[in-house]
Design a protein around this motif. Structure first.
Motif, PDB file in Angstrom:
ATOM      1  N   LYS A   1       0.835  -1.206   0.000  1.00 18.37           N
ATOM      2  CA  LYS A   1       0.000   0.000   0.000  1.00 18.37           C
ATOM      3  C   LYS A   1       0.870   1.255   0.000  1.00 18.37           C
ATOM      4  O   LYS A   1       0.664   2.168  -0.800  1.00 18.37           O
ATOM      5  CB  LYS A   1      -0.940   0.021   1.207  1.00 18.37           C
ATOM      6  CG  LYS A   1      -1.814   1.279   1.220  1.00 18.37           C
ATOM      7  CD  LYS A   1      -2.417   1.528   2.553  1.00 18.37           C
ATOM      8  CE  LYS A   1      -3.182   2.822   2.683  1.00 18.37           C
ATOM      9  NZ  LYS A   1      -3.486   3.613   1.554  1.00 18.37           N
TER      10      LYS A   1
ATOM     11  N   ASP B   1       0.953   3.968  -2.909  1.00 15.13           N
ATOM     12  CA  ASP B   1       0.507   5.319  -2.565  1.00 15.13           C
ATOM     13  C   ASP B   1       1.583   6.334  -2.925  1.00 15.13           C
ATOM     14  O   ASP B   1       1.291   7.390  -3.491  1.00 15.13           O
ATOM     15  CB  ASP B   1       0.183   5.435  -1.073  1.00 15.13           C
ATOM     16  CG  ASP B   1      -1.208   4.954  -0.708  1.00 15.13           C
ATOM     17  OD1 ASP B   1      -2.054   4.785  -1.613  1.00 15.13           O
ATOM     18  OD2 ASP B   1      -1.469   4.754   0.496  1.00 15.13           O
TER      19      ASP B   1
ATOM     20  N   TRP C   1      -4.780   3.581  -2.413  1.00 13.90           N
ATOM     21  CA  TRP C   1      -4.509   2.176  -2.716  1.00 13.90           C
ATOM     22  C   TRP C   1      -4.886   1.347  -1.501  1.00 13.90           C
ATOM     23  O   TRP C   1      -4.717   1.771  -0.360  1.00 13.90           O
ATOM     24  CB  TRP C   1      -3.032   1.957  -3.061  1.00 13.90           C
ATOM     25  CG  TRP C   1      -2.717   2.442  -4.438  1.00 13.90           C
ATOM     26  CD1 TRP C   1      -2.275   3.686  -4.793  1.00 13.90           C
ATOM     27  CD2 TRP C   1      -2.870   1.711  -5.656  1.00 13.90           C
ATOM     28  NE1 TRP C   1      -2.133   3.771  -6.157  1.00 13.90           N
ATOM     29  CE2 TRP C   1      -2.487   2.569  -6.709  1.00 13.90           C
ATOM     30  CE3 TRP C   1      -3.284   0.415  -5.967  1.00 13.90           C
ATOM     31  CZ2 TRP C   1      -2.510   2.171  -8.036  1.00 13.90           C
ATOM     32  CZ3 TRP C   1      -3.303   0.015  -7.291  1.00 13.90           C
ATOM     33  CH2 TRP C   1      -2.910   0.895  -8.310  1.00 13.90           C
TER      34      TRP C   1
ATOM     35  N   HIS D   1     -12.989  -0.846  -8.111  1.00 15.51           N
ATOM     36  CA  HIS D   1     -11.682  -0.224  -8.258  1.00 15.51           C
ATOM     37  C   HIS D   1     -11.695   0.821  -9.364  1.00 15.51           C
ATOM     38  O   HIS D   1     -12.563   0.822 -10.223  1.00 15.51           O
ATOM     39  CB  HIS D   1     -10.621  -1.291  -8.571  1.00 15.51           C
ATOM     40  CG  HIS D   1     -10.796  -1.927  -9.909  1.00 15.51           C
ATOM     41  ND1 HIS D   1     -11.708  -2.923 -10.154  1.00 15.51           N
ATOM     42  CD2 HIS D   1     -10.179  -1.705 -11.096  1.00 15.51           C
ATOM     43  CE1 HIS D   1     -11.639  -3.290 -11.414  1.00 15.51           C
ATOM     44  NE2 HIS D   1     -10.720  -2.566 -12.019  1.00 15.51           N
TER      45      HIS D   1
ATOM     46  N   GLY E   1      -6.443   0.088 -11.996  1.00 14.60           N
ATOM     47  CA  GLY E   1      -5.914  -0.011 -10.630  1.00 14.60           C
ATOM     48  C   GLY E   1      -6.359  -1.255  -9.901  1.00 14.60           C
ATOM     49  O   GLY E   1      -6.847  -1.169  -8.780  1.00 14.60           O
TER      50      GLY E   1
ATOM     51  N   ARG F   1      -7.040   0.230  -6.308  1.00 16.27           N
ATOM     52  CA  ARG F   1      -7.133   1.664  -6.050  1.00 16.27           C
ATOM     53  C   ARG F   1      -8.581   2.103  -6.176  1.00 16.27           C
ATOM     54  O   ARG F   1      -9.310   1.624  -7.047  1.00 16.27           O
ATOM     55  CB  ARG F   1      -6.298   2.425  -7.068  1.00 16.27           C
ATOM     56  CG  ARG F   1      -6.246   3.906  -6.813  1.00 16.27           C
ATOM     57  CD  ARG F   1      -5.388   4.592  -7.843  1.00 16.27           C
ATOM     58  NE  ARG F   1      -5.035   5.913  -7.373  1.00 16.27           N
ATOM     59  CZ  ARG F   1      -4.297   6.761  -8.050  1.00 16.27           C
ATOM     60  NH1 ARG F   1      -3.828   6.419  -9.222  1.00 16.27           N
ATOM     61  NH2 ARG F   1      -4.033   7.945  -7.554  1.00 16.27           N
TER      62      ARG F   1
END
Length: 153
Positions: free
Chosen positions: A101, A105, A112, A126, A130, A145
């Motif tokens: 993550k 990020d 994320w 999502h 992503g 994401r």
């Protein structure tokens, strides 16, 4: 006579509504079939195993289970997961999820999310481009994401 015409209009409206509904169902079914065919082709391609180069003792089998993400981003996720797992003597799912993550990020912007484990279920929404679901040996990783919108006061 007016009542008869009103009933006919209502019946006609209902018929039109049902026709539109059926048309949309047919269209969705066609799209779903096309997507399933594309997905089937993708799955066959993605089932090919990717092995880490180097010491055979440290090789980890990576299998992409589902993806909506560029190959470069996928490779970054695999590399990051391998590096973190290499440092562990025993699987720490939270540590691996946090590392992925944070990496995504910082590299690709916020929002994320990462789920790691040997057994879990999920159903997520999502952002386009992503999403990655893969396994390394017997560890499964879901990385995705979501859209972030500013708060309005």
């Amino acid at each position: 006579m007016r009542e008869k015409k009103s009933a006919m209009d209502a019946a006609s409206d209902e018929l039109e509504r049902r026709s539109r509904h059926l048309s949309s169902l047919i269209q969705r079914t066609k799209l779903k079939s096309e997507e399933e065919e594309k997905e089937k082709g993708k799955e066959e391609e993605e089932e090919e195993e990717v092995k880490e180069e180097g010491d055979p003792q440290e090789q980890r089998n990576v299998k992409v289970r589902a993806a909506d993400m560029s190959l470069a981003m996928q490779r970054k996720a695999f590399r990051c997961a391998r590096e973190v797992m290499k440092e562990m003597t025993k699987l720490d799912s939270k540590k691996l999820a946090l590392a992925l993550k944070k990496e995504f990020d910082s590299s690709y912007g916020p929002a994320w999310h990462c789920i790691v484990g040997t057994s879990f279920g999920s159903y997520v929404t999502h952002s386009l481009g992503g999403f990655l679901y893969f396994s390394i040996d017997k560890v499964y990783v879901l990385l995705f994401r979501t859209a972030v919108e500013p708060l309005r006061h």
